[in-house]
Design a protein around this motif. Structure first.
Motif, mmCIF file in Angstrom:
data_model
loop_
_atom_site.group_PDB
_atom_site.id
_atom_site.type_symbol
_atom_site.label_atom_id
_atom_site.label_comp_id
_atom_site.label_asym_id
_atom_site.label_seq_id
_atom_site.Cartn_x
_atom_site.Cartn_y
_atom_site.Cartn_z
ATOM 1 N N LYS A 70 4.064 -43.096 -24.450
ATOM 2 C CA LYS A 70 5.431 -43.071 -23.929
ATOM 3 C C LYS A 70 5.527 -43.520 -22.481
ATOM 4 O O LYS A 70 6.533 -44.112 -22.076
ATOM 5 N N ILE A 71 4.504 -43.221 -21.685
ATOM 6 C CA ILE A 71 4.621 -43.525 -20.255
ATOM 7 C C ILE A 71 4.441 -45.001 -19.954
ATOM 8 O O ILE A 71 4.557 -45.404 -18.791
ATOM 9 N N GLN A 72 4.184 -45.810 -20.962
ATOM 10 C CA GLN A 72 4.013 -47.237 -20.723
ATOM 11 C C GLN A 72 5.343 -47.958 -20.524
ATOM 12 O O GLN A 72 5.382 -49.088 -20.053
ATOM 13 N N ASN A 73 6.452 -47.309 -20.888
ATOM 14 C CA ASN A 73 7.737 -48.018 -20.813
ATOM 15 C C ASN A 73 8.293 -47.994 -19.399
ATOM 16 O O ASN A 73 7.755 -47.378 -18.490
ATOM 17 N N LYS A 74 9.429 -48.598 -19.230
ATOM 18 C CA LYS A 74 10.002 -48.790 -17.897
ATOM 19 C C LYS A 74 10.504 -47.507 -17.278
ATOM 20 O O LYS A 74 10.711 -47.424 -16.074
ATOM 21 N N ASP A 75 10.741 -46.479 -18.099
ATOM 22 C CA ASP A 75 11.246 -45.220 -17.565
ATOM 23 C C ASP A 75 10.138 -44.352 -17.013
ATOM 24 O O ASP A 75 10.383 -43.220 -16.606
ATOM 25 N N MET A 76 8.887 -44.870 -17.042
ATOM 26 C CA MET A 76 7.744 -44.165 -16.470
ATOM 27 C C MET A 76 7.573 -42.775 -17.054
ATOM 28 O O MET A 76 7.204 -41.830 -16.384
ATOM 29 N N GLY A 77 7.875 -42.606 -18.331
ATOM 30 C CA GLY A 77 7.600 -41.346 -18.989
ATOM 31 C C GLY A 77 8.716 -40.336 -18.950
ATOM 32 O O GLY A 77 8.534 -39.205 -19.390
ATOM 33 N N VAL A 78 9.889 -40.697 -18.426
ATOM 34 C CA VAL A 78 10.993 -39.738 -18.344
ATOM 35 C C VAL A 78 11.380 -39.245 -19.727
ATOM 36 O O VAL A 78 11.771 -38.086 -19.901
ATOM 37 N N GLU A 79 11.233 -40.084 -20.735
ATOM 38 C CA GLU A 79 11.664 -39.700 -22.072
ATOM 39 C C GLU A 79 10.781 -38.627 -22.691
ATOM 40 O O GLU A 79 11.131 -38.061 -23.718
ATOM 41 N N VAL A 80 9.650 -38.293 -22.096
ATOM 42 C CA VAL A 80 8.826 -37.223 -22.657
ATOM 43 C C VAL A 80 9.280 -35.847 -22.194
ATOM 44 O O VAL A 80 8.801 -34.834 -22.696
ATOM 45 N N LEU A 81 10.203 -35.771 -21.237
ATOM 46 C CA LEU A 81 10.604 -34.488 -20.665
ATOM 47 C C LEU A 81 11.317 -33.621 -21.691
ATOM 48 O O LEU A 81 12.084 -34.107 -22.525
ATOM 49 N N ASP A 82 11.068 -32.335 -21.610
ATOM 50 C CA ASP A 82 11.721 -31.361 -22.480
ATOM 51 C C ASP A 82 13.227 -31.403 -22.241
ATOM 52 O O ASP A 82 13.695 -31.229 -21.112
ATOM 53 N N SER A 83 13.988 -31.640 -23.287
ATOM 54 C CA SER A 83 15.453 -31.743 -23.153
ATOM 55 C C SER A 83 16.064 -30.436 -22.674
ATOM 56 O O SER A 83 17.157 -30.435 -22.099
ATOM 57 N N ARG A 84 15.373 -29.323 -22.874
ATOM 58 C CA ARG A 84 15.891 -28.032 -22.432
ATOM 59 C C ARG A 84 15.912 -27.892 -20.915
ATOM 60 O O ARG A 84 16.548 -26.981 -20.378
ATOM 61 N N LEU A 85 15.179 -28.774 -20.231
ATOM 62 C CA LEU A 85 15.201 -28.739 -18.765
ATOM 63 C C LEU A 85 16.518 -29.265 -18.211
ATOM 64 O O LEU A 85 16.839 -29.042 -17.038
ATOM 65 N N GLY A 86 17.291 -29.978 -19.051
ATOM 66 C CA GLY A 86 18.516 -30.588 -18.564
ATOM 67 C C GLY A 86 18.216 -31.799 -17.712
ATOM 68 O O GLY A 86 17.085 -32.255 -17.587
ATOM 69 N N SER A 87 19.226 -32.310 -17.096
ATOM 70 C CA SER A 87 19.032 -33.495 -16.250
ATOM 71 C C SER A 87 19.669 -33.340 -14.880
ATOM 72 O O SER A 87 19.409 -34.121 -13.985
ATOM 73 N N LYS A 88 20.477 -32.316 -14.692
ATOM 74 C CA LYS A 88 21.180 -32.142 -13.424
ATOM 75 C C LYS A 88 20.219 -31.609 -12.359
ATOM 76 O O LYS A 88 19.580 -30.573 -12.527
ATOM 77 N N SER A 89 20.126 -32.322 -11.262
ATOM 78 C CA SER A 89 19.291 -31.927 -10.114
ATOM 79 C C SER A 89 17.842 -31.685 -10.505
ATOM 80 O O SER A 89 17.154 -30.859 -9.911
#
Length: 982
Positions: free
Chosen positions: A898-917
């Protein structure tokens, strides 16, 4: 004899304690004076357990009492205060707990008090300040809390004061500057002080060693420390110090070791450091020292052995005479902006490690480096070096690690590395090297990692490569190799990664590749290979990634085993290949039938046919029957377990129960047995059943029930009971679960722990326990668990291997603080850094390091790999094995992809963490730590101590989402310095 009755002497060291008082002076550990009175009692290092009896207070002639390095529990007897002649008291390295006893102010002749490495809590004993003869006071390594009493500054006779490794807070008292005779002062590690270093410490004219490392000190280094004319060691590392190194420290003419690493200091190295003629260690790494050259006078320090300046902002050239007049052993100047050439005098016959990577160095590698017979570790990658590889460099008999990647080196590889028997890593990637691969490559019997990608090598791959029996990774991609793939490579039984892509290889793929039992990555793309993909490769159950694209391959595409999960991108560019429509390469044709000539020697079951529906039906019926059987077995087991628990709880007369306490307990074995009911079960696992119980005083405990020691067919097994007792009974750390005691009646063993209300990290992340862990909490859990493991690896003697690090073995208390638990598989490692062989694989699937799976050898790096998996769980919220990863793919391989893409692995983050701040930079740096921990090669993994340092270096900022625990937030620190260099 009363003292003997209170302890357990498992080794019978005191079996000679028999007879009457007239013979007592001849007993082991007992010495008497001329009047026949006992004046010395020394029980040090006898592996004694139990408690120290208050009867010791009747030996009123005692001058020396030593019980260090045992396993005494409970309280330290207050009756010791009656020993008014006592001069030396050493109770270190035991498990004494609770508050320090009162009354010790009466010991007016006491010269030494050493309580290091116990479990004392409460405030530091202030009455010790009145002792007029006290010279040595060591209260470190416990759980003392509160502040350091300013009255300690009144112990005018004190020469040694150690309070490190506790839970102290407040300020360092300025009054300590009044200790005119003090020679050693140790106040750091786990203590957290509110302010900086008191300038008054500069008055300690006799101070030889000052250690204030790892206690979150702020502010600058007081210039007054330059007055410590006797100082030979100054340790200020792992703090939050700012400002510049003060001018005046150069006056420390006796200084041998200076460490201010991992702070936030700026400025330059002071010009008066040229006066530090006795300096042996200079460690300033991980700061923000201003851009500018390394001063030339550093090269003139005649006794300098270790120079660590990495991770700063130095520019300009390395001092030309560095090494010419010193005794350098280790030099690390990496991750700066240094330019110019590598000095010719670095090796003086003693240099073992030279790390200059990630700079802007140019010019050739000096021939003198090639003649450095002591050199073991050389990293010059990511520079602009040119010229050829010195012929002598690959003939150094002690060299084990050589990285020259990403430079402009040219010419062939010297033939001389037949003389490098210890070389385990060779990385010459991304240079301009050419010629052929030396035929004697098979002489590198220690080689584990071989990377030559991105060069101009030609000719054939030598068959001698099959002689490299411990080879783990081979990357020869992006070269001009010709000929075939040598079948002998199938002899490299430990090979997990093989990349021969982008060459000019011809002939067929040898079926011998199927002999590689742990092969996980196979890339043969962009060659001129022909013929079929060998059917035998379907037997490789460990394959995760394959790439046969852009060759001249023909015939059927394998679809059995792990091959059923590879898509068309693995085969594109081979018009002659055929296969099922879902994986057929563009421009290829589907195979017509199982009997097609495209399927030579293949049987119908591989491709389905009329028999397939029948097979599915039969298989389904069998699976259903198996499920019914398993459900029945589980129901029977539960009922049986309840029955046994009832028997244990109600009929305690079957065998007498014995309770062994590792600290003072306010309950008995009967209270523990009362917990063993079905209603109290809070967990079940392969190691046993866990119950929760409430004791008469309201304390909650956890009881793990294990089967007793059984003998079957001549083999004895106690289900981890001995391992946990031997391990947890001897160690103490705030991030390791406390073993309160154990019960046994030979049929059943019970382990009694402190109760952890939030259960395991695995339950919270993946189970039904819906506690939302925000990022700051996850970070704290990661750091705390790392500290616990670092204690096992680095602070225990011998070192302890956990061998089953996983999220389910990290327990969380009421403040969500992490505690490493479950030591049923733990092993003592007599020689740190070596490996121990196991008779079988133990551990948990998804957490086991790859080298353990095929070598059955473990060391500290096995635990580190497992901890890296836990870090990935914290970041992704996913289990180590998930269906969405695909067959045979675990979380490590999934994250790497996953970390090979342009988002540098952001898509592996647990969705429960949210995205705000969300502090993405911090999370990505922790992910980087996880990737380092899970490196395929053990040598590439950091130590646990380095993991702790790296995690501390990416602390969440104070404005992050509030932690659900009540712990205060910690100040923000600089980021990335350590991570970028490992």
């Amino acid at each position: 004899m009363e003292i003997k009755a209170a302890l357990v002497d498992q080794m019978d060291h005191l079996e000679g304690w028999q007879g009457n008082a007239t013979t007592a002076c001849e007993w082991k550990g007992v010495s008497c004076n001329a009047a026949g009175r006992v004046e010395e009692l020394s029980l040090a290092g006898l592996n004694l357990t139990g408690s120290l009896s208050p009867a010791v207070g009747f030996l009123t002639a005692l001058t020396n009492l030593s019980v260090e390095q045992n396993n005494f529990t409970g309280t330290l007897p207050g009756a010791i205060a009656n020993l008014t002649r006592l001069r030396f008291l050493n109770v270190s390295n035991n498990n004494f707990s609770y508050s320090f006893p009162a009354g010790f102010g009466a010991l007016t002749k006491l010269e030494m008090l050493d309580t290091y490495n116990n479990n004392f809590s409460g405030p530091l004993p202030e009455e010790l300040a009145v002792l007029p003869a006290l010279e040595h006071l060591h209260l470190g390594g416990s759980y003392f809390e509160g502040s350091i009493p300013p009255s300690y500054g009144n112990i005018s006779s004190l020469k040694y004061l150690a309070l490190s490794g506790n839970s102290l807070t407040g300020r360092i008292p300025a009054e300590l500057g009044n200790l005119n005779l003090l020679e050693g002062l140790y106040l750091g590690y786990f203590n957290v002080y509110d302010d900086g270093i008191p300038p008054e410490l500069g008055k300690l004219k006799n101070l030889v060693r000052l250690d204030l490392g790892g206690c979150q000190l702020t502010g600058g280094i007081p210039a007054e420390l330059g007055n410590l004319e006797s100082l030979d060691t100054l340790f200020l590392q792992f703090n939050e110090l700012t400002g510049s190194i003060p001018l005046g420290l150069g006056n420390l003419s006796n200084l041998k070791s200076l460490d201010t690493s991992l702070n936030q200091m700026s400025g330059a190295i002071p010009p008066d450091f040229y006066k530090l003629q006795k300096l042996e260690l200079l460690s300033l790494f991980g700061n923000q020292l201003m851009s500018g050259p390394i001063p030339d006078f550093i090269a003139a320090l005649p006794n300098l052995q270790v120079l660590h300046l990495w991770g700063n902002q130095f520019t300009g050239s390395i001092p030309a005479n560095l090494g010419n007049s010193t005794k350098l052993i280790m030099v690390d100047l990496s991750n700066n902006s240094l330019s110019g050439v590598i000095p010719p005098y670095l090796c003086n016959g003693a240099l073992q490690r030279l790390i200059l990577q990630i700079n802007q160095l140019s010019g050739p590698i000096p021939d003198s480096i090639g003649s450095c017979r002591s050199l073991e570790y050389l990293r010059l990658g990511h520079n602009q070096l040119n010229g050829t590889i010195p012929a002598a460099l690959l003939g150094l008999t002690n060299l084990s690690f050589l990285e020259l990647l990403d430079n402009h080196l040219e010419g062939p590889i010297p033939q001389g590395f037949i003389n490098v028997p210890r070389l385990s890593r060779l990385d010459l990637s991304d240079n301009l090297l050419d010629g052929v691969l030396p035929s004697n490559i098979g002489s590198l019997q220690s080689m584990q990692y071989l990377a030559l990608t991105g060069n101009r090598f030609s000719g054939s791959i030598p068959s001698d490569i099959g002689l490299l029996s411990v080879l783990n990774t081979v990357d020869l991609s992006r070269n001009y190799f010709t000929g075939g793939i040598p079948p002998e490579i199938g002899l490299c039984s430990q090979l997990s990664d093989l990349d021969l892509s982008s060459n000019q290889l011809t002939a067929e793929i040898p079926e011998e590749l199927s002999h590689l039992p742990v092969l996980a990555y196979l890339n043969l793309s962009r060659n001129l290979l022909k013929g079929p993909i060998p059917e035998e490769l379907e037997d490789l159950q460990t394959l995760n990634i394959v790439d046969f694209s852009y060759n001249n391959l023909s015939g059927p595409i394998p679809v059995s085993g792990t091959f059923q999960f590879f898509n068309y991108s693995s085969y594109v560019g081979n018009p002659g290949l055929c296969g099922p429509q879902n994986i057929i390469p563009a421009g290829s044709s589907a195979c017509d039938s199982p009997k097609s000539t495209a399927y030579p020697m293949r049987s119908a079951p591989h491709r389905g046919g009329k028999a397939a529906p029948i097979a599915w039906i039969v298989g389904g019926l069998f699976a259903a029957a198996l499920i019914v059987l398993l459900v029945g077995v589980c129901c029977f087991f539960n009922k049986y377990q309840w029955y046994i628990s009832s028997i244990l709880a109600k009929d305690k007369s079957i065998r007498p129960w014995k309770l062994t306490a590792f600290q003072r307990l306010n309950f008995s074995a009967n209270h523990v047995l009362g917990c063993l009911s079905e209603d109290n079960i809070i967990g079940r696992g392969g190691a046993g059943t866990v119950y929760k119980g409430e004791m008469p005083d309201g304390e909650n405990i956890a009881v793990k029930r294990l089967p007793g020691k059984a003998t079957t067919k001549g083999f004895s097994h106690d289900h981890g009971f001995s391992a946990e007792i031997q391990t947890l009974g001897k160690i103490r750390h705030r991030n390791i679960v406390r073993l309160l005691g154990c019960c046994s009646n030979h049929e059943t063993n019970l382990l009694v722990y402190e109760y952890m209300p939030y259960g395991s990290l695995g339950e919270i992340l993946h189970g039904k326990n819906h506690v939302l862990l925000v990022w700051n909490t996850r970070y704290e859990i990661a750091l705390q668990a790392a500290k616990g493991l670092a204690y096992l690896h680095h602070d225990c003697q011998p070192a302890i291997l956990h061998r089953d690090v996983k999220s389910n073995n990290i327990l969380l208390d009421s403040n969500l603080e992490a505690h490493v638990a479950d030591f049923g598989l733990a092993k003592l490692l007599q020689n740190s850094g070596t490996s121990q062989s196991m008779s079988s694989i133990s551990g948990s699937y998804g957490y086991i390091a790859p080298e353990y799976a095929y070598t059955l050898k473990v060391n500290e790096k096995s635990d580190i790999y497992s901890f890296g998996v836990v870090l990935m769980e914290l970041i992704t919220g996913k289990r180590p094995i998930e269906q969405e990863f695909g067959e045979g793919v675990d979380i490590v391989q999934w994250v790497r992809g996953k970390i090979q893409n342009k988002d540098m692995g952001v898509e592996v983050l647990d969705s429960r963490l949210g995205s705000k701040s969300l502090p993405l930079q911090e999370i990505m740096l922790v992910l980087r730590v996880a990737l380092l921990c899970t490196s395929d090669l053990p040598v590439d993994r950091p130590t646990m101590r380095e993991v702790v340092q790296m995690l501390q270096d990416v602390k969440p900022s104070s404005n992050d989402t509030k932690n659900v625990s009540s712990k205060p937030s910690t100040p923000n620190r600089k980021k990335g310095v350590t991570l970028s260099i490992v």
